[in-house]
Design a protein around this motif. Structure first.
Motif, PDB file in Angstrom:
ATOM      1  N   GLY A   1      -3.914   1.767  -0.150  1.00 31.77           N
ATOM      2  CA  GLY A   1      -3.334   1.107   1.035  1.00 31.77           C
ATOM      3  C   GLY A   1      -2.733  -0.216   0.484  1.00 31.77           C
ATOM      4  O   GLY A   1      -1.330  -0.284   1.174  1.00 31.77           O
ATOM      5  N   TRP A   2      -3.163  -0.873  -0.521  1.00 33.06           N
ATOM      6  CA  TRP A   2      -2.284  -1.892  -1.068  1.00 33.06           C
ATOM      7  C   TRP A   2      -1.009  -1.240  -1.561  1.00 33.06           C
ATOM      8  O   TRP A   2      -0.013  -1.847  -1.645  1.00 33.06           O
ATOM      9  N   GLY A   3      -1.238  -0.215  -2.383  1.00 34.82           N
ATOM     10  CA  GLY A   3       0.043   0.315  -3.062  1.00 34.82           C
ATOM     11  C   GLY A   3       1.126   0.864  -2.075  1.00 34.82           C
ATOM     12  O   GLY A   3       2.366   0.226  -2.031  1.00 34.82           O
ATOM     13  N   LEU A   4       0.832   1.486  -1.118  1.00 29.37           N
ATOM     14  CA  LEU A   4       1.532   1.749   0.080  1.00 29.37           C
ATOM     15  C   LEU A   4       2.274   0.570   0.611  1.00 29.37           C
ATOM     16  O   LEU A   4       3.493   0.676   1.252  1.00 29.37           O
TER      17      LEU A   4
ATOM     18  N   ILE B   1       2.415  -2.649  12.235  1.00 29.57           N
ATOM     19  CA  ILE B   1       0.973  -2.132  12.666  1.00 29.57           C
ATOM     20  C   ILE B   1       0.442  -1.444  11.607  1.00 29.57           C
ATOM     21  O   ILE B   1      -0.561  -1.443  11.087  1.00 29.57           O
ATOM     22  N   LEU B   2       1.072  -0.395  11.181  1.00 26.99           N
ATOM     23  CA  LEU B   2       0.808   0.485   9.905  1.00 26.99           C
ATOM     24  C   LEU B   2       0.414  -0.356   8.708  1.00 26.99           C
ATOM     25  O   LEU B   2      -0.342  -0.394   8.010  1.00 26.99           O
TER      26      LEU B   2
ATOM     27  N   VAL C   1      -8.027  -2.362   6.888  1.00 23.71           N
ATOM     28  CA  VAL C   1      -8.713  -1.317   6.578  1.00 23.71           C
ATOM     29  C   VAL C   1      -8.999  -1.367   4.788  1.00 23.71           C
ATOM     30  O   VAL C   1     -10.253  -1.275   4.379  1.00 23.71           O
ATOM     31  N   SER C   2      -8.017  -1.763   4.153  1.00 24.30           N
ATOM     32  CA  SER C   2      -7.928  -1.691   2.476  1.00 24.30           C
ATOM     33  C   SER C   2      -9.075  -2.665   2.121  1.00 24.30           C
ATOM     34  O   SER C   2      -9.658  -2.452   1.302  1.00 24.30           O
TER      35      SER C   2
ATOM     36  N   THR D   1       0.582   3.780  -7.186  1.00 20.44           N
ATOM     37  CA  THR D   1       0.928   4.366  -5.764  1.00 20.44           C
ATOM     38  C   THR D   1       2.273   3.524  -5.443  1.00 20.44           C
ATOM     39  O   THR D   1       3.190   4.256  -4.984  1.00 20.44           O
ATOM     40  N   ALA D   2       2.205   2.123  -5.630  1.00 20.84           N
ATOM     41  CA  ALA D   2       3.356   1.467  -5.300  1.00 20.84           C
ATOM     42  C   ALA D   2       4.606   2.125  -6.075  1.00 20.84           C
ATOM     43  O   ALA D   2       5.878   2.181  -5.458  1.00 20.84           O
TER      44      ALA D   2
END
Length: 288
Positions: free
Chosen positions: A15-18, A216-217, A225-226, A252-253
């Motif tokens: 989530g943090w990477g995205l 929002i995403l 959430v993360s 991920t990033a």
């Protein structure tokens, strides 16, 4: 249960990477990094307040020191988000994410100054290795053809330093209160600080923009959430394992930037990135 803890940490790191890539998309659409950071934290705050309301934690001591450390943690994460997106804007997602990942080295250096950590050859070798990786990643070895702008480097490292403030603030506050309260207080301070700095016109424009879904995403996967997943995950995961799994975030990033955003890395930059990520992971595991 241990496997579930690792899964939660992985999901948090993803989530943090995205969030870096999503932020880059929003900046390409003309949104200011401060506005992007504000909504990432503000939407996260909604999740933390809900978590606080439904939590049954009995650890409820509230002192002036608790609020001080929680507010400092919030200011740290505000600086982290804003400087991270500024670095992405000035360089690229892979470079900014890797520079931000140097945070454990800042923690180590500050611990030396405060005499919390004992200086050793191994620790200083890790610091030297990370500096070498930064030189390779940014192209500083060739002043006539630097690969990354000074703004990109300074803000990327600044994001890591700001994250260090969050780490120290959160750890200190966690000795005095529960994590859901810390996050609620921290992100309230976060929102106040960035609200005062953000462009009022852009803040309002988000509500009627076609990009509101992206915001929002971003707030959901990049904060709400993360953070909750991560806190649940580390309760059931060995610190050394969590430190290794945390590498999922910059990976991920980087993949998001290279595969979806068209970012490019030279071979030397890739080597520099590898040196930084491997060194920081070894240091984090050793410290854990």
């Amino acid at each position: 249960m241990r496997g579930l803890g690792i899964l939660f940490v992985i999901l948090a790191a993803i989530g943090w990477g995205l969030s870096g890539g999503i932020g880059d998309i929003l900046m390409e659409r003309g949104w200011d990094p401060i506005v992007i950071s504000f909504y990432r934290g503000a939407i996260g705050l909604v999740f933390f307040l809900i978590w606080l309301v439904i939590s049954s934690s009995s650890k409820s001591e509230r002192s002036g020191r608790f609020y001080l450390w929680a507010v400092l943690a919030g200011l740290g994460v505000a600086g982290n988000f804003t400087l991270y997106y500024t670095s992405i804007e000035a360089s690229s997602v892979p470079v900014a994410a890797t520079l931000m990942y140097t945070a454990p080295v800042f923690v180590l250096l500050i611990s030396f100054v405060l005499r919390i950590e004992k200086s050793t050859i191994f620790k200083w070798s890790c610091v030297a290795s990370v500096v070498a990786g930064i030189v390779l990643l940014t192209g500083a070895y060739n002043p006539d053809d630097v690969a990354v702008s000074a703004l990109g480097v300074i803000t990327g490292l600044g994001a890591g330093l700001a994250y260090t403030l969050f780490i120290f603030g959160f750890k200190r506050a966690s000795k005095l209160g529960n994590p859901e309260t810390i996050l609620a207080v921290a992100f309230s301070a976060f929102c106040i600080a960035l609200f005062l700095l953000a462009d009022p016109g852009q803040l309002l424009a988000v509500w009627t923009s076609a990009d509101i879904g992206w915001f929002i995403l971003l707030g959901t996967v990049g904060a709400g959430v993360s953070f909750i997943f991560y806190l649940y995950g580390i309760r059931k995961t060995a610190p050394s394992t969590a430190s290794m799994v945390a590498m999922v975030e910059p990976v991920t990033a980087t993949l998001f930037g290279l595969l979806l955003l068209g970012d490019v890395l030279t071979l030397i930059q890739a080597v520099g990135m590898g040196v930084i990520l491997i060194t920081v992971t070894i240091l984090s595991v050793k410290q854990a």
